[in-house]
Every structure is written in C-alpha cells, then in structure tokens.
Write an enzyme that holds these catalytic residues in place. Structure first.
Site, PDB file in Angstrom:
ATOM      1  N   GLU A 108      -5.007  -8.517   0.760  1.00  0.00           N
ATOM      2  CA  GLU A 108      -5.654  -8.136   2.024  1.00  0.00           C
ATOM      3  C   GLU A 108      -7.135  -7.941   1.770  1.00  0.00           C
ATOM      4  O   GLU A 108      -7.521  -7.297   0.794  1.00  0.00           O
ATOM      5  CB  GLU A 108      -5.128  -6.813   2.584  1.00  0.00           C
ATOM      6  CG  GLU A 108      -3.805  -6.874   3.243  1.00  0.00           C
ATOM      7  CD  GLU A 108      -3.419  -5.520   3.871  1.00  0.00           C
ATOM      8  OE1 GLU A 108      -4.314  -4.731   4.229  1.00  0.00           O
ATOM      9  OE2 GLU A 108      -2.217  -5.278   3.970  1.00  0.00           O
ATOM     10  N   GLU A 156       0.810  -1.220   0.000  1.00  0.00           N
ATOM     11  CA  GLU A 156       0.000   0.000   0.000  1.00  0.00           C
ATOM     12  C   GLU A 156       0.843   1.269   0.000  1.00  0.00           C
ATOM     13  O   GLU A 156       0.788   2.072   0.941  1.00  0.00           O
ATOM     14  CB  GLU A 156      -0.969  -0.009   1.186  1.00  0.00           C
ATOM     15  CG  GLU A 156      -1.909  -1.203   1.182  1.00  0.00           C
ATOM     16  CD  GLU A 156      -2.974  -1.154   2.281  1.00  0.00           C
ATOM     17  OE1 GLU A 156      -2.932  -0.250   3.118  1.00  0.00           O
ATOM     18  OE2 GLU A 156      -3.846  -2.034   2.289  1.00  0.00           O
TER      19      GLU A 156
END
Ligand code: IFM
Length: 481
Positions: free
Chosen positions: A384, A178
């Site tokens: 995720e 991320e």
C-alpha cells in the site's frame, strides 16, 4: 524503523526502469469497497457495529453500500485492465464467507470471490488475496475478539477454508493487513472498531494477531499448491527523532518496539524484543504468550508486504509536560502506544495530504533498505502507498490530481532507488484503486486512482490513474506531465 533526516532523491535523465515481472497493482479492502453488507448470508462485522455507534465515524457514514464493488466488480476489473494493472490486491470479508466466524463456509460468499478471481484472470490480472483487513465477524468480538487466543485459532480455520476454496485460482496470499491498526487503534486508542481503550487488551490482541498469522500460514500451506506465495502486510513506522538528543532517540526506540518490532520480532526472528517486554512490564507480564508460540508465529514467508504513507517524528516529553499528540492516527483520547506514555508525536516537515500526513518518500526508501539490511534476501512488496487529496473535477468530466501523481512518482522513485541499493522489491500496489470508505473518516477522504461519484457510483479515472497506467504498461517511471 529509525531513519536519517531527509535526503534528496536522485534525478535521472532517462526514466528509471523496473524489472520485467514487477507487479503493478492497486489495492482495496472488502469493507471499504464491497457494500452489500446484508446480502447472501453475510453477518455484521465489528465495522458494521462501530459505524452504527454514534460519534465513531464521520457524519455517521457506513460501508453499507460503499462503492458497490460486490455488484460492480466486472466493471471495476475492466477499468483495472484499461489502466494496465497486472495485479489486484483485495481482501476477503470473513463474515461473508464464514458468517459466524466458525464452522462451515457460506457458498454464495465464496462464489463472489471465485467470480472476482476468474474475472481478474481472464484479463491477465494476478489476484492477490488478503484474508483479514479489519472486518472481524461481530460474533467473534462478542466472544472476546483478538485479545483472546481462540480468535487466532478461528482465524486459522477460516484461512484453511478460504485457501481450499480459492487456491486453484489465487496464487498470492496475505494473512493480515496492518495488524498494528487492528490491535492498537482497535483496542488501544479505540478510534477503529471495536473501539476498546485498554492497553493490555491491545498487547494481547497484537500477540493473537501474530499467532493467528502463524497458524494461518500453516493452514494455507496445508491446502494450497506448493507454488502459492504467502505473506503478511505491515504498516511499518519510518521513525525520526525530533532532535538528536538521547531522550528523543530513545523515543524512536520505544515506538520502533511497539510500532514495528512487536510484529517484525516474532514474525521474522521468532521472539518479542526484550526492550518491548521491559517497556510494558508495568502493564502485563505477557503470560498470554504460551510455550511454543514463538515457533507457531515464526513461519517462512515468500515476501513481506510494506504499507507506507508518511514518516513519524517523535520526542520524549519532559517529566510532567503534556506530550505532543500529532500521530496521524485519528485523535482519540486514549493512546495507541502501550508503554510509551511520555512520547510526543510531531508534524513531519513538508507538504501535507488531505489526511494531514507529510509527503516524504525518503521514509519508504529507508524502510525498504533497513528491512533488507536486517533480513537479507527477504523479498518485499509495497502493498500500500498513496495519498488522499481534495480532487478537482473539470467541467469536461476529468479529474485533475497533480498532487497525487507527484506523490506516486516520488514514492516509486524511492522504490526504484531502494532496489538499486539492494532491496528485492517485487511489486507496488497503489492505495487505492478507487475512492472508498476511509474508516473513521467515512467518505470524506479520497485515496483513489479512480474517482467515484458516491451517489451515482460513476467511476472516472483521475489524471493520476492515466499516468500510473503509462508507467505500469511501460515499466518506466516517466515524470509527471
Ligand atoms: O484506507 C487505509 C487502508 O485500509 C489501510 N491502510 C491505510 C489506508 C489509508 O488510511
């Protein structure tokens, strides 16, 4: 990525089946679970510093002890095996294995990850290592951090050092987790470490994270066996316009540029999007991008990791009106969206998790199918996906979390549907294996499949973990009981 309005997911009479070899995993990250922040030569990361800064993290919580995974990893791996997991995605703590962010490795730090990988392999669980999940050595931030090019170069050196040490046991690698959060929450809105609020620094950080990724891919390939798989994990925004108006569709375009294509463009297409450069031209001329960087960043990947939680609804605010600010990224007074000042963020419809995030699995389906349309043949992994809820402990010691099970079921159904629609999805990692340190929210939000009683560190698989175990073992998406 722009997505159409919600459409219902199909129902099936027999449970949808996932292919053999599909990775059934759970994920964690070093600072969120390890603890042991001052052991074996580890130095502070930017998150240690941020946690010590008053007012930054809920009730002053820190990752000092976290869930003590550093000492309890064997117990945790045993639990993973009991849950039928076939893969574990963890991150390597940079300040643990290279304490000053440059120079030689710290052997005790590397030894920890060797032991962890060996323990996983001995239980038949595939280790998936992420090199950077937000814990930059403080020393590198003090030298300028991600807005500086040198940090990308240090990252590549660190990647080579870890790859060389663990490449005989770890075959699956992710460079960054991320990078949007690292760049835009860390240097833009400042709700994440290092807590800076400078839009130009945020854009510079995004570029140097991209560059660090590309350099690290080459560094890893230089030391890993040819069979090793290398990837990156992006938290892509599944975008929806508040209304079908041209202004709101333009809001989608702008957030798609600075939320998604700022990474997808250089990583997968070899260029920053023209509209992003135009939208941010009043802030920077992007002269920090050097000749040759496009090639340095655009390296072949074995898969793209997609992290998804909730969709994002946007609008363009009228001239002079205050835009709505519900973007689910922890408040803060500065914007994490450079060049997108008049964009309003709105609550998506539907049920909410404890984070206030709307539950809507169609966003995941759309991300996976859009990526497939845009990059045909690109293997994908959901690296995720999960939800925080206020879990209820029963008197018999069980933890019943039907909302989490329903969330996971809906999102796995979306993955299955995306695969049926042509997406090459190779695995799914629930976030998270166990309750842990949820960044600025401290220990207030619980995402785990496994409940952790923080004072005693007792682990208890929740009902969702039992359900997920059944799915992982059978490869069939059984409905929640
Ligand atoms: O806990 C985080 C994780 O570290 C990165 N992705 C989102 C999760 C939930 O907020």
């Amino acid at each position: 990525m722009p997505v159409p309005p919600t459409s219902p997911l199909p129902t099936a009479t027999t449970p949808p089946r996932f292919p053999a070899g599909f990775l059934w995993g759970a994920a964690t990250s070093a600072y969120q679970v390890e603890g042991a922040v001052a052991e074996d030569g580890r130095t502070p990361s930017i998150w240690d510093t941020f946690c010590r800064t008053p007012g930054k993290v809920f009730q002053g919580h820190t990752g000092e002890i976290a869930v003590d995974h550093y000492h309890r990893f064997r117990e945790d791996v045993r639990l993973m095996a009991e849950l039928g997991l076939t893969a574990y995605r963890f991150s390597v703590s940079w300040p643990r294995v290279q304490p000053t962010g440059r120079g030689p490795a710290a052997k005790p730090g590397l030894d920890f990850y060797r032991r962890l990988a060996d323990e996983l392999l001995s239980h038949g669980i595939t280790p998936v290592a992420t090199l950077y999940h937000w814990d930059l050595p403080q020393e590198l931030e003090s030298a300028g951090g991600w807005p500086e090019r040198a940090t990308a170069e240090r990252f590549a050196e660190y990647a080579a050092l870890v790859g060389e040490a663990l490449g005989d046991r770890v075959g699956h690698w992710t460079t960054l987790n991320e990078p949007w959060c690292s760049a835009f929450l860390g240097y833009g809105s400042g709700v994440h470490a290092p807590g800076r609020t400078d839009p130009v620094a945020a854009l510079r950080a995004a570029h140097h994270l991209n560059l660090g990724h590309g350099l690290a891919v080459d560094a890893l390939r230089g030391v890993l066996p040819a069979s090793a798989k290398v990837s990156v994990s992006l938290n892509l925004h599944a975008l929806r316009p508040l209304t079908p108006s041209a202004a709101d569709r333009d809001a989608v375009r702008r957030i798609d540029a600075v939320g998604n294509r700022v990474f997808l463009g250089p990583l997968l297409e070899g260029a920053y999007p023209e509209d992003l450069l135009a939208d941010t031209a009043h802030l920077t001329d992007w002269s920090f991008v050097r000749t040759g960087d496009a090639t340095r960043i655009h390296r072949a990947l074995d898969w793209l990791g997609v992290n998804y939680y909730t969709p994002t609804v946007v609008s363009t605010a009228a001239e002079g009106a205050a835009p709505a600010r519900e973007d689910g990224h922890g408040g803060g007074t500065a914007s994490p969206w450079p060049g997108a000042d008049r964009i309003g963020f709105h609550a998506a419809p539907g049920e909410r998790t404890a984070m206030g995030w709307a539950v809507d699995a169609t966003g995941l389906h759309q991300l996976l199918t859009d990526l497939t349309d845009r990059y045909p043949g690109l293997p994908l992994i959901v690296s995720e996906n999960g939800a925080a809820y206020v879990d209820r402990g029963g008197e018999d010691g069980t933890v019943d979390d039907p909302e989490r099970t329903a969330y996971l079921h809906a999102h796995l159904a979306a993955v299955h549907r995306a695969a049926a629609d042509g997406a090459d999805v190779r695995g799914y990692f629930a976030w998270s294996l166990m309750d842990n340190f949820e960044w600025a929210y401290g220990y207030d939000k619980r995402f785990g499949l496994v409940h952790v009683d923080f004072p005693t560190q007792t682990r208890t698989p929740k009902a969702s973990a039992r359900w997920y175990a059944r799915v992982a073992r059978s490869g069939e998406l059984h409905p929640p009981a």
